[in-house]
Scaffold this active site. Structure first.
Site, PDB file in Angstrom:
ATOM      1  N   GLU A 131       0.768  -1.244   0.025  1.00  0.00           N
ATOM      2  CA  GLU A 131       0.045  -0.045  -0.034  1.00  0.00           C
ATOM      3  C   GLU A 131       0.775   1.310   0.068  1.00  0.00           C
ATOM      4  O   GLU A 131       0.792   2.084   0.837  1.00  0.00           O
ATOM      5  CB  GLU A 131      -1.052  -0.033   1.081  1.00  0.00           C
ATOM      6  CG  GLU A 131      -1.862  -1.240   1.218  1.00  0.00           C
ATOM      7  CD  GLU A 131      -2.868  -1.296   2.548  1.00  0.00           C
ATOM      8  OE1 GLU A 131      -2.671  -0.305   3.233  1.00  0.00           O
ATOM      9  OE2 GLU A 131      -3.504  -2.273   2.518  1.00  0.00           O
ATOM     10  N   ASN A 172       1.918  -5.184  -3.182  1.00  0.00           N
ATOM     11  CA  ASN A 172       0.705  -5.353  -2.818  1.00  0.00           C
ATOM     12  C   ASN A 172      -0.205  -4.403  -2.608  1.00  0.00           C
ATOM     13  O   ASN A 172       0.468  -3.290  -1.968  1.00  0.00           O
ATOM     14  CB  ASN A 172       0.615  -6.519  -1.572  1.00  0.00           C
ATOM     15  CG  ASN A 172      -0.590  -7.138  -1.380  1.00  0.00           C
ATOM     16  OD1 ASN A 172      -1.196  -7.741  -2.244  1.00  0.00           O
ATOM     17  ND2 ASN A 172      -1.124  -6.887  -0.104  1.00  0.00           N
ATOM     18  N   HIS A 208     -10.371  -5.963  -2.515  1.00  0.00           N
ATOM     19  CA  HIS A 208     -11.348  -5.801  -1.382  1.00  0.00           C
ATOM     20  C   HIS A 208     -12.367  -5.016  -2.099  1.00  0.00           C
ATOM     21  O   HIS A 208     -12.428  -3.873  -2.068  1.00  0.00           O
ATOM     22  CB  HIS A 208     -10.779  -4.952  -0.224  1.00  0.00           C
ATOM     23  CG  HIS A 208      -9.701  -5.644   0.683  1.00  0.00           C
ATOM     24  ND1 HIS A 208     -10.026  -6.811   1.263  1.00  0.00           N
ATOM     25  CD2 HIS A 208      -8.519  -5.564   0.716  1.00  0.00           C
ATOM     26  CE1 HIS A 208      -8.944  -7.080   1.978  1.00  0.00           C
ATOM     27  NE2 HIS A 208      -7.794  -6.409   1.567  1.00  0.00           N
ATOM     28  N   GLU A 238      -6.033 -10.915  -1.431  1.00  0.00           N
ATOM     29  CA  GLU A 238      -7.058 -10.307  -0.136  1.00  0.00           C
ATOM     30  C   GLU A 238      -8.578 -10.402  -0.406  1.00  0.00           C
ATOM     31  O   GLU A 238      -9.167  -9.591   0.132  1.00  0.00           O
ATOM     32  CB  GLU A 238      -6.512  -8.934   0.567  1.00  0.00           C
ATOM     33  CG  GLU A 238      -4.729  -9.097   1.044  1.00  0.00           C
ATOM     34  CD  GLU A 238      -4.553  -7.664   1.900  1.00  0.00           C
ATOM     35  OE1 GLU A 238      -5.545  -7.055   2.155  1.00  0.00           O
ATOM     36  OE2 GLU A 238      -3.449  -7.575   1.910  1.00  0.00           O
ATOM     37  N   ASP A 240     -12.241 -10.127  -1.009  1.00  0.00           N
ATOM     38  CA  ASP A 240     -13.520 -10.150  -0.207  1.00  0.00           C
ATOM     39  C   ASP A 240     -14.459  -9.188  -0.928  1.00  0.00           C
ATOM     40  O   ASP A 240     -13.938  -8.370  -1.469  1.00  0.00           O
ATOM     41  CB  ASP A 240     -13.593 -10.119   1.307  1.00  0.00           C
ATOM     42  CG  ASP A 240     -12.739  -8.884   1.933  1.00  0.00           C
ATOM     43  OD1 ASP A 240     -12.842  -7.844   1.019  1.00  0.00           O
ATOM     44  OD2 ASP A 240     -12.283  -8.695   2.947  1.00  0.00           O
TER      45      ASP A 240
HETATM   46  O1  G3I Z   1      -5.137  -7.676  19.202  1.00  0.00           O
HETATM   47  C1  G3I Z   1      -5.912  -6.454  19.464  1.00  0.00           C
HETATM   48  C2  G3I Z   1      -6.541  -6.876  20.664  1.00  0.00           C
HETATM   49  O2  G3I Z   1      -5.803  -7.238  21.841  1.00  0.00           O
HETATM   50  C3  G3I Z   1      -7.454  -5.834  21.142  1.00  0.00           C
HETATM   51  O3  G3I Z   1      -8.253  -6.129  22.129  1.00  0.00           O
HETATM   52  C4  G3I Z   1      -8.451  -5.370  19.955  1.00  0.00           C
HETATM   53  C5  G3I Z   1      -9.270  -4.377  20.133  1.00  0.00           C
HETATM   54  O4  G3I Z   1      -9.439  -3.327  19.181  1.00  0.00           O
HETATM   55  O5  G3I Z   1      -7.571  -5.083  18.934  1.00  0.00           O
HETATM   56  C6  G3I Z   1      -6.664  -6.196  18.371  1.00  0.00           C
HETATM   57  O6  G3I Z   1      -5.947  -5.841  17.384  1.00  0.00           O
HETATM   58  C7  G3I Z   1      -6.672  -5.522  16.067  1.00  0.00           C
HETATM   59  C8  G3I Z   1      -6.035  -6.623  15.115  1.00  0.00           C
HETATM   60  O7  G3I Z   1      -6.555  -6.538  13.816  1.00  0.00           O
HETATM   61  C9  G3I Z   1      -6.248  -7.989  15.450  1.00  0.00           C
HETATM   62  O8  G3I Z   1      -7.536  -8.478  15.457  1.00  0.00           O
HETATM   63  C10 G3I Z   1      -6.552  -4.194  15.588  1.00  0.00           C
HETATM   64  O9  G3I Z   1      -7.414  -3.139  16.724  1.00  0.00           O
HETATM   65  C11 G3I Z   1      -7.221  -4.077  14.241  1.00  0.00           C
HETATM   66  O10 G3I Z   1      -6.841  -2.821  13.686  1.00  0.00           O
HETATM   67  C12 G3I Z   1      -6.771  -5.016  13.476  1.00  0.00           C
HETATM   68  O11 G3I Z   1      -7.103  -4.895  12.066  1.00  0.00           O
HETATM   69  C13 G3I Z   1      -6.539  -5.566  11.006  1.00  0.00           C
HETATM   70  C14 G3I Z   1      -6.279  -4.621   9.717  1.00  0.00           C
HETATM   71  O12 G3I Z   1      -5.406  -5.070   8.879  1.00  0.00           O
HETATM   72  C15 G3I Z   1      -5.135  -3.355  10.622  1.00  0.00           C
HETATM   73  O13 G3I Z   1      -4.957  -2.384   9.654  1.00  0.00           O
HETATM   74  C16 G3I Z   1      -7.119  -6.710  10.258  1.00  0.00           C
HETATM   75  O14 G3I Z   1      -7.553  -7.744  11.373  1.00  0.00           O
HETATM   76  C17 G3I Z   1      -6.515  -7.069   9.147  1.00  0.00           C
HETATM   77  O15 G3I Z   1      -7.393  -8.166   8.515  1.00  0.00           O
HETATM   78  C18 G3I Z   1      -6.098  -6.004   8.110  1.00  0.00           C
HETATM   79  O16 G3I Z   1      -5.691  -6.683   6.899  1.00  0.00           O
HETATM   80  C19 G3I Z   1      -5.113  -5.611   6.123  1.00  0.00           C
HETATM   81  C20 G3I Z   1      -4.101  -6.039   5.437  1.00  0.00           C
HETATM   82  O17 G3I Z   1      -3.184  -6.341   6.220  1.00  0.00           O
HETATM   83  C21 G3I Z   1      -3.744  -5.313   4.310  1.00  0.00           C
HETATM   84  N1  G3I Z   1      -4.717  -4.978   3.514  1.00  0.00           N
HETATM   85  C22 G3I Z   1      -5.967  -4.426   4.139  1.00  0.00           C
HETATM   86  C23 G3I Z   1      -6.376  -5.672   5.070  1.00  0.00           C
HETATM   87  C24 G3I Z   1      -7.593  -5.258   5.418  1.00  0.00           C
HETATM   88  O18 G3I Z   1      -7.705  -3.893   6.321  1.00  0.00           O
END
Ligand code: G3I
Length: 320
Positions: A131, A172, A208, A238, A240
């Site tokens: 990105e 990516n 996405h 990715e 969806d």
């Molecule tokens: O692990 C913490 C947890 O301890 C806490 O209680 C909770 C409360 O918000 O947050 C948890 O962390 C979250 C993490 O995912 C794990 O679940 C973060 O807040 C959350 O922001 C994070 O989101 C991820 C996101 O990337 C961040 O940008 C998504 O799971 C993940 O699927 C997403 O993946 C990205 C790719 O890497 C790049 N392309 C876009 C894609 C979708 O956003």
């Protein structure tokens, strides 16, 4: 057959899914993730990101990433490794550090060298840079771009190649799946890396998408061939396709069409080597946490029932 079996029969390397550590305690979830008829590849959704692996400078923590890498090994699934250099999910020592060109290059190279060396032999591919672009095709104003300029991209690819000459190295991004300024800029990133004499093997299309406004099969096909013409492979990394909730029969039918067209574009392009969905069940999709009121983006619903999208993907892969 399942999705991976059908993809392989079509000459692709894999059909796969993202996953995340917290989901693996759900045994029904794990049983389906382990189903290699559907999934010949997995991607860690979070556990190889910079904030997880190097939360403090030069202190590396591989526990969570290793869980996913070991699962892939146990299942004989390919692993897509994600991601080395990204503006998001950076520890604050990187995003808010005081850097010079030389010190940030050194910290970035140290991160890449350690991580790629640790996972050497485990990954089919690395998303080296993720990105780097704005929607208009200009460079995103990340700490890396601000401090180093566009050269951070080829420098990152060269460091990854030096640590593991065999792993495939990808750029990516999202919204680069049909033609436009951002897709053109992604092609220019491939050329930039090549012009530095560094290795780049692939472009990852995150895909996405949104139900009803997913790019057509022909518009995806034309941009796929533009990437292929640069001598790189392509993967959907990715995929969806989200909708405004609640899900209705009409939306599910359109979602099936949108998945079918996307998968068919990959099937028709020889250089498109595989497809990964960004988790397989609506239960663990990232979408509702990011886009309020939207969701139902995956091919399986939150109760693990296959949706019409599943049948669409399978038929686009030539399976029944
Ligand atoms: O692990 C913490 C947890 O301890 C806490 O209680 C909770 C409360 O918000 O947050 C948890 O962390 C979250 C993490 O995912 C794990 O679940 C973060 O807040 C959350 O922001 C994070 O989101 C991820 C996101 O990337 C961040 O940008 C998504 O799971 C993940 O699927 C997403 O993946 C990205 C790719 O890497 C790049 N392309 C876009 C894609 C979708 O956003």
């Amino acid at each position: 057959s399942g999705l991976h079996t059908a993809a392989v029969a079509k000459g692709k390397l894999y059909f796969g899914s993202a996953t995340d550590n917290s989901e693996l305690t759900d045994t029904a979830y794990l049983t389906q993730l382990n189903n290699t008829d559907d999934f010949g590849q997995i991607t860690p959704g979070n556990s190889q990101k910079w904030d997880t692996i190097e939360p403090t400078q030069n202190q590396f923590s591989y526990t969570k990433g290793d869980v996913i890498a070991n699962l892939a090994k146990a299942n004989d699934q390919k692993l897509r490794c994600h991601t080395l250099v990204w503006h998001s999910q950076l520890p604050s020592w990187v995003s808010s550090g005081t850097w010079t060109n030389a010190t940030l290059i050194a910290a970035m190279k140290n991160h890449i060298t350690n991580v790629v060396t640790h996972y050497k032999g485990d990954c089919y591919a690395w998303d080296v840079v993720n990105e780097a672009l704005n929607e208009d095709g200009s460079y995103r104003d990340s700490i890396f771009y601000q401090t180093i300029g566009p050269a951070y991209i080829p420098i990152a690819f060269a460091a990854a190649a030096a640590a593991d000459p065999d792993v495939k190295l990808y750029y990516n991004d999202y919204n680069i799946e049909s033609s436009g300024s951002k897709a053109m800029a992604a092609q220019n990133i491939v050329k930039l890396v090549q012009s530095y004499g560094a290795k780049i093997d692939g472009v990852g299309l995150q895909a996405h998408f949104i139900v009803g406004s997913t790019p057509s099969q022909s518009s995806q096909a034309s941009v796929l061939s533009a990437y292929a013409a640069l001598g790189v492979e392509i993967a959907y990394t990715e995929l969806d396709i989200r909708m405004t909730l609640p899900s209705t029969d009409a939306l599910l039918a359109q979602q099936k069409t949108d998945y079918t067209n996307t998968v068919a574009a990959c099937v028709a392009e020889k250089s498109c080597i595989g497809i990964t969905i960004w988790d397989w069940t609506d239960k663990y999709s990232w979408v509702p946490n990011t886009f309020s009121g939207q969701g139902a983006a995956c091919p399986w619903d939150e109760n693990y029932a296959k949706k019409p999208a599943y049948t669409g993907i399978l038929s686009a892969l030539g399976g029944t």
